[in-house]
Design an enzyme around this catalytic site. Structure first.
Site, PDB file in Angstrom:
ATOM      1  N   CYS A 376       0.831  -1.200   0.000  1.00 53.01           N
ATOM      2  CA  CYS A 376       0.000   0.000   0.000  1.00 53.01           C
ATOM      3  C   CYS A 376       0.873   1.262   0.000  1.00 53.01           C
ATOM      4  O   CYS A 376       1.366   1.650  -1.050  1.00 53.01           O
ATOM      5  CB  CYS A 376      -0.968  -0.028   1.180  1.00 53.01           C
ATOM      6  SG  CYS A 376      -2.321   1.170   1.024  1.00 53.01           S
ATOM      7  N   HIS A 498      -3.568  -4.983   0.027  1.00 53.52           N
ATOM      8  CA  HIS A 498      -3.017  -5.589   1.247  1.00 53.52           C
ATOM      9  C   HIS A 498      -3.163  -7.111   1.157  1.00 53.52           C
ATOM     10  O   HIS A 498      -4.162  -7.665   1.627  1.00 53.52           O
ATOM     11  CB  HIS A 498      -3.766  -5.082   2.481  1.00 53.52           C
ATOM     12  CG  HIS A 498      -3.505  -3.651   2.817  1.00 53.52           C
ATOM     13  ND1 HIS A 498      -2.508  -3.255   3.685  1.00 53.52           N
ATOM     14  CD2 HIS A 498      -4.115  -2.512   2.404  1.00 53.52           C
ATOM     15  CE1 HIS A 498      -2.521  -1.940   3.806  1.00 53.52           C
ATOM     16  NE2 HIS A 498      -3.475  -1.457   3.024  1.00 53.52           N
ATOM     17  N   GLU A 500      -1.910  -9.358   2.859  1.00 53.64           N
ATOM     18  CA  GLU A 500      -1.902 -10.004   4.184  1.00 53.64           C
ATOM     19  C   GLU A 500      -3.311 -10.270   4.711  1.00 53.64           C
ATOM     20  O   GLU A 500      -3.511 -11.164   5.543  1.00 53.64           O
ATOM     21  CB  GLU A 500      -1.129  -9.158   5.200  1.00 53.64           C
ATOM     22  CG  GLU A 500      -1.651  -7.763   5.448  1.00 53.64           C
ATOM     23  CD  GLU A 500      -1.074  -6.723   4.517  1.00 53.64           C
ATOM     24  OE1 GLU A 500      -1.192  -5.516   4.845  1.00 53.64           O
ATOM     25  OE2 GLU A 500      -0.506  -7.086   3.470  1.00 53.64           O
TER      26      GLU A 500
END
Length: 526
Positions: A376, A498, A500
């Site tokens: 990001c 993102h 994750e």
């Protein structure tokens, strides 16, 4: 539908979320379909406008909801995807009830906490519990974690709603787990008085705990369990020791050893099925290698980056590689120390503070062939760094940071917004991957879906100049840049999204897998 309520006593931050997620995993391993709800008693509508340094990571769901970090734990432990309805806040509940009152839905009634607020809470819980999974099925069991601590004034309406649910449900469809602190004195004796007082406060609200999970540094002995059992009116087998574990993924196995599955089966009338141990084998896989990754951060609190930590762990497990993290303050670290690490990761964030330190770390990774992963803001700063030092745009910066050549610009739809909450580019968006790129190798797909949380993007006016200088934008969403990479570098990769947020122990995120593998290769060459 069966409901498992998780409350907390003595103090906040004991690990109710991990307890709830672990209980869910234990039941999922026995073939039950499990979903989860997090109740946050704060007045915010959601976690989106909260300072992560105070509240921890803002986790983003597939529908773009900004929620408490515990929902990230639920998704990772249970291998499910949740939506906004699974995070209930005081702000959401009161806003809904007040909107109904303004419309005249209550037909002139005096609107009160009981029954109107408590009825709305129960409605929210039922809607979340009965939400369908992608395959059209619904859950067998719903976990409900009540945030805060029993006795907090903010939690009272939620605990009252929980009390009412107990009377409305058959006995075998409801169980309450109370998580409490078991401290040790200087002599090493475990003290049960805080638990006794906490259970007393629970009883005063008309609630009774069927299971007590005692959080402690060391395992709770039989003598302490007998004492808690006697004072708190429940069998000794229902007092579960939850000592601090070296890894949160070890908690379900430790609770299995304590026999919590049998206690739950008794209370909920469940068949005593054998547990599938495949998940345990994955999360307990042994390491044969070790790498150290530098995360250049600006918040200084690890809970802000919990999904990043877990994603590195998931990738490391898959590659039998333990990932050690070195947290570097973006404003204070010394550039000369960067050579000591096997990889450099730049996470997301907001604001100007610490930006130049992050850019310097990216430049070091690019010039010294150190594996780099940008997320990001890390993606945007990698663009800025390349623009300054390779594309000849010396004053390159982001519109977020002030004057200069804005190679990173505000998204057009963000202009003129008057509200901050829920207005970013949030949640799932597709990205089309270019053939023959690192992105294509990592994902092995032509189109991917990942979660986003940002207001700024690569300025289309500069894309041609950046690409001419050698930067490759390897994934796009229409005219928006989603991934970048540098050909010829061992691993220089950044994402506007993102990744994750979708990583799981059973399915590590592809960018993290590639990054950890590159870190391992870098260590070997060193």
């Amino acid at each position: 539908m069966k409901y498992i309520i998780i409350t907390g006593g003595v103090m906040s931050g004991l690990g109710k979320g991990i307890t709830a997620a672990s209980v869910g995993r234990i039941l999922k391993n026995r073939g039950y379909r499990v979903t989860a709800v997090k109740i946050d008693p704060y007045l915010n509508i959601d976690a989106g406008t909260m300072n992560p340094a105070q509240h921890g990571e803002v986790f983003v769901l597939k529908d773009g909801s900004e929620v408490d970090l515990d929902l990230g734990n639920y998704e990772r432990f249970l291998d499910i995807e949740l939506t906004a309805s699974h995070n209930i806040t005081t702000g959401k509940v009161y806003r809904t009830v007040i909107d109904k009152e303004r419309r005249g839905d209550f037909l002139g009634e005096t609107v009160q906490i009981i029954p109107h607020i408590t009825d709305q809470i129960k409605t929210c819980i039922r809607q979340a519990a009965e939400e369908e999974f992608p395959d059209g099925t619904t859950a067998d069991i719903c976990l409900i974690e009540v945030g805060g601590t029993v006795g907090d004034i903010e939690s009272m309406p939620f605990l009252e709603a929980i009390r009412q649910m107990r009377g409305e449900l058959p006995p075998h469809d409801y169980v309450l787990i109370h998580v409490t602190l078991i401290p040790e004195d200087t002599m090493g004796d475990m003290k049960t008085k805080p638990t006794q007082h906490s259970v007393k406060a629970l009883r005063e609200l008309g609630l009774h705990a069927e299971i007590i999970v005692g959080r402690s540094e060391n395992p709770i002995g039989a003598g302490t369990k007998r004492k808690i059992s006697a004072f708190c009116d429940l069998p000794q087998s229902a007092v579960i020791s939850a000592a601090t574990a070296p890894d949160t993924y070890a908690v379900p196995m430790e609770m299995e050893k304590e026999g919590i599955a049998d206690v739950l089966s008794t209370h909920l009338g469940l068949d005593r099925k054998e547990a599938d141990t495949a998940w345990y084998r994955i999360v307990n896989k042994e390491y044969t290698n070790r790498v150290t990754v530098a995360i250049v951060s600006k918040y200084g609190i690890e809970d802000v980056y919990i999904s990043i930590k877990e994603s590195l762990k998931h990738a490391g497990r898959a590659l039998s590689t333990e990932v050690k993290i070195a947290w570097l303050d973006a404003e204070r670290y010394e550039r000369c120390t960067l050579k000591d690490y096997d990889g450099i990761l730049i996470p997301g964030g907001f604001g100007k503070r610490g930006i130049e330190g992050k850019i310097e770390a990216i430049q070091f990774a690019r010039e010294n062939n150190v594996p780099f992963l940008g997320l990001c803001l890390g993606f945007q700063l990698a663009t800025v760094e390349f623009a300054r030092h390779k594309a000849g745009i010396e004053d390159a910066t982001s519109e977020e940071f002030g004057e200069g050549s804005h190679v990173i610009a505000l998204l057009p739809e963000q202009e003129g917004l008057n509200e901050l909450g829920g207005t970013m580019r949030l949640g799932n968006y597709t990205a089309d991957i270019r053939d023959g790129t690192l992105a294509a190798k990592l994902y092995s797909e032509k189109q991917i879906v990942e979660r986003h949380r940002h207001r700024y993007e690569v300025n289309p006016d500069y894309i041609g100049k950046l690409e001419k200088a050698g930067l490759v934008f390897s994934a796009t969403n229409k005219n928006r840049m989603e991934c970048l990479e540098l050909p010829g570098h061992p691993f220089f990769f950044a994402t506007q999204f993102h990744p994750e947020f979708k990583s799981r122990p059973t399915k590590p995120s592809p960018p993290y897998l590639g990054f950890v593998e590159a870190c391992r290769a870098n260590k070997r060459t060193k």
